[in-house]
Design a protein around this motif. Structure first.
Motif, PDB file in Angstrom:
ATOM      1  N   ILE A   1       0.852  -1.187   0.000  1.00 28.08           N
ATOM      2  CA  ILE A   1       0.000   0.000   0.000  1.00 28.08           C
ATOM      3  C   ILE A   1       0.886   1.235   0.000  1.00 28.08           C
ATOM      4  O   ILE A   1       1.698   1.432   0.894  1.00 28.08           O
ATOM      5  N   ARG A   2       0.722   2.089  -1.006  1.00 26.22           N
ATOM      6  CA  ARG A   2       1.500   3.325  -1.120  1.00 26.22           C
ATOM      7  C   ARG A   2       0.544   4.507  -1.087  1.00 26.22           C
ATOM      8  O   ARG A   2      -0.426   4.551  -1.847  1.00 26.22           O
ATOM      9  N   ILE A   3       0.787   5.447  -0.196  1.00 31.77           N
ATOM     10  CA  ILE A   3      -0.040   6.640  -0.113  1.00 31.77           C
ATOM     11  C   ILE A   3       0.863   7.853  -0.207  1.00 31.77           C
ATOM     12  O   ILE A   3       2.051   7.793   0.087  1.00 31.77           O
ATOM     13  N   SER A   4       0.275   8.970  -0.617  1.00 28.78           N
ATOM     14  CA  SER A   4       1.055  10.181  -0.776  1.00 28.78           C
ATOM     15  C   SER A   4       1.499  10.712   0.585  1.00 28.78           C
ATOM     16  O   SER A   4       0.896  10.419   1.620  1.00 28.78           O
ATOM     17  N   GLU A   5       2.554  11.500   0.553  1.00 26.01           N
ATOM     18  CA  GLU A   5       3.106  12.038   1.797  1.00 26.01           C
ATOM     19  C   GLU A   5       2.118  12.957   2.489  1.00 26.01           C
ATOM     20  O   GLU A   5       2.003  12.956   3.714  1.00 26.01           O
ATOM     21  N   ARG A   6       1.365  13.742   1.716  1.00 26.32           N
ATOM     22  CA  ARG A   6       0.401  14.671   2.297  1.00 26.32           C
ATOM     23  C   ARG A   6      -0.730  13.933   2.997  1.00 26.32           C
ATOM     24  O   ARG A   6      -1.133  14.291   4.092  1.00 26.32           O
ATOM     25  N   ARG A   7      -1.227  12.854   2.369  1.00 25.16           N
ATOM     26  CA  ARG A   7      -2.296  12.092   3.001  1.00 25.16           C
ATOM     27  C   ARG A   7      -1.769  11.289   4.179  1.00 25.16           C
ATOM     28  O   ARG A   7      -2.462  11.088   5.177  1.00 25.16           O
ATOM     29  N   GLU A   8      -0.542  10.835   4.073  1.00 25.60           N
ATOM     30  CA  GLU A   8       0.078  10.086   5.170  1.00 25.60           C
ATOM     31  C   GLU A   8       0.155  10.944   6.426  1.00 25.60           C
ATOM     32  O   GLU A   8      -0.171  10.474   7.525  1.00 25.60           O
ATOM     33  N   GLU A   9       0.550  12.195   6.282  1.00 24.71           N
ATOM     34  CA  GLU A   9       0.643  13.081   7.444  1.00 24.71           C
ATOM     35  C   GLU A   9      -0.727  13.344   8.044  1.00 24.71           C
ATOM     36  O   GLU A   9      -0.886  13.400   9.266  1.00 24.71           O
ATOM     37  N   THR A  10      -1.745  13.474   7.192  1.00 27.85           N
ATOM     38  CA  THR A  10      -3.094  13.719   7.683  1.00 27.85           C
ATOM     39  C   THR A  10      -3.619  12.532   8.477  1.00 27.85           C
ATOM     40  O   THR A  10      -4.137  12.684   9.585  1.00 27.85           O
ATOM     41  N   ILE A  11      -3.504  11.321   7.916  1.00 23.00           N
ATOM     42  CA  ILE A  11      -3.976  10.121   8.601  1.00 23.00           C
ATOM     43  C   ILE A  11      -3.194   9.891   9.890  1.00 23.00           C
ATOM     44  O   ILE A  11      -3.749   9.459  10.906  1.00 23.00           O
ATOM     45  N   GLN A  12      -1.912  10.202   9.872  1.00 21.39           N
ATOM     46  CA  GLN A  12      -1.080  10.028  11.059  1.00 21.39           C
ATOM     47  C   GLN A  12      -1.578  10.903  12.206  1.00 21.39           C
ATOM     48  O   GLN A  12      -1.724  10.437  13.346  1.00 21.39           O
ATOM     49  N   LYS A  13      -1.860  12.161  11.927  1.00 24.26           N
ATOM     50  CA  LYS A  13      -2.356  13.059  12.975  1.00 24.26           C
ATOM     51  C   LYS A  13      -3.746  12.639  13.449  1.00 24.26           C
ATOM     52  O   LYS A  13      -4.053  12.704  14.646  1.00 24.26           O
TER      53      LYS A  13
ATOM     54  N   GLU B   1      -4.085  21.471  10.083  1.00 20.96           N
ATOM     55  CA  GLU B   1      -4.521  20.292  10.828  1.00 20.96           C
ATOM     56  C   GLU B   1      -5.941  19.940  10.425  1.00 20.96           C
ATOM     57  O   GLU B   1      -6.777  20.818  10.191  1.00 20.96           O
ATOM     58  N   ILE B   2      -6.216  18.637  10.337  1.00 18.10           N
ATOM     59  CA  ILE B   2      -7.562  18.127  10.095  1.00 18.10           C
ATOM     60  C   ILE B   2      -7.941  17.283  11.300  1.00 18.10           C
ATOM     61  O   ILE B   2      -7.368  16.215  11.520  1.00 18.10           O
ATOM     62  N   GLY B   3      -8.890  17.775  12.097  1.00 19.70           N
ATOM     63  CA  GLY B   3      -9.328  17.054  13.284  1.00 19.70           C
ATOM     64  C   GLY B   3     -10.646  16.345  13.050  1.00 19.70           C
ATOM     65  O   GLY B   3     -11.224  16.377  11.957  1.00 19.70           O
TER      66      GLY B   3
END
Length: 302
Positions: free
Chosen positions: A57-69, A149-151
């Motif tokens: 599974i490969r995801i973009s860096e921008r989406r990775e940071e969002t899901i991580q937070k 940030e996306i909460g």
């Protein structure tokens, strides 16, 4: 009454009450410390999982940071909620009755908290549909800027002038995301009528073909789309360049600067507005009278 007061005093001053209070306080401290440790360890595990970037599974860096937070926020909410329930239990409170009462109260409050539920559901859809991610430059709900940030309930956007906009996720009904695809820098160049079109286009083409090597933000060689408009004192040549996402405004400024400097060196100035005035009381000259006579004669001959 005096016996009851005496028994109460003995109970308060006796060791059993204070031992029970000490045990409860100790349990609460241990619960809080363990909850903090679990949250910290869980966040570290999440960071390690995303830092490896291995697997199919490969995801973009921008989406990775969002899901991580988002995962970190969910972890904190869940652990601290469980810790709160354990604290109530350590205080010997009736958890079952409290939860039953909370369920009834939650049902009643739920009807008045529809906006909160809508915000949370919208937040999940924003993340999993990848509408935008942390670091994207967007326009949402009248706010323009970079997503900080996306909460679960709100999204924080910092405008380019420094203000932070906190927007409920339920209010995000339309998204303009500048960070997904390459941008287009559209530049209109004004050239006086006295200058040859082919010569002006040749000069501009010689300038723009060097830009991709000079500026990495410009992806391909800009294209000259020809005459865009004919104005009062000049014609307009349009140039369009493909740039990296969010760099279309930078690309347009670069093209204007480079083309202006080259045109100035080639003797082509920026056209100035022109105004021609005629006086009603001005007497015609002999040449004008002769030209008018010839025009009348030519007209009669026709």
């Amino acid at each position: 009454m005096s016996e009851k007061l005496q028994d109460l005093w003995i109970y308060i001053t006796g060791p059993n009450l204070w031992i029970a209070i000490g045990q409860s306080v100790l349990k609460i401290i241990v619960i809080i410390i363990l909850a903090s440790i679990v949250v910290r360890v869980g966040k570290n595990i999440i960071d390690r999982v995303f830092s490896k970037k291995q697997g199919p599974i490969r995801i973009s860096e921008r989406r990775e940071e969002t899901i991580q937070k988002l995962m970190k926020n969910v972890l904190s909410y869940v652990v601290y909620f469980i810790a709160f329930i354990m604290v109530l239990e350590a205080l010997s409170l009736p958890i079952t009755s409290l939860l039953a009462g909370a369920g009834v109260a939650g049902l009643a409050i739920g009807f008045g908290a529809q906006n909160l539920v809508r915000d949370i559901i919208s937040g999940f859809f924003i993340v999993f549909e990848d509408q935008f991610s942390v670091g994207d430059y967007v326009i949402v709900a009248g706010a323009e800027g970079t997503v900080e940030e996306i909460g679960l309930r709100t999204t924080k956007i910092q405008s380019w002038t420094g203000e932070q906009n906190v927007i409920p996720n339920g209010n995000i009904t339309q998204v303009i995301n500048y960070s997904i695809h390459n941008g287009l820098a559209i530049v209109d160049i004004n050239v006086p009528y006295e200058n040859d079109i082919a010569a002006a286009e040749a000069i501009i083409e010689d300038v723009v073909k060097r830009l991709p090597d000079k500026y990495e933000e410009i992806v391909n060689t800009p294209v000259i789309h020809g005459i865009q408009a004919l104005e009062t004192s000049h014609y307009v040549i349009r140039v369009i360049a493909d740039t990296l996402p969010v760099y279309q405004w930078f690309g347009a400024r670069v093209i204007r600067k480079e083309v202006k400097e080259r045109l100035y060196k080639e003797g082509i100035d920026i056209p100035a507005p022109r105004l021609v005035m005629y006086s009603r009381n001005e007497q015609p000259t002999a040449l004008e009278i002769d030209n008018n006579r010839k025009e009348r004669e030519t007209g009669n001959g026709r």
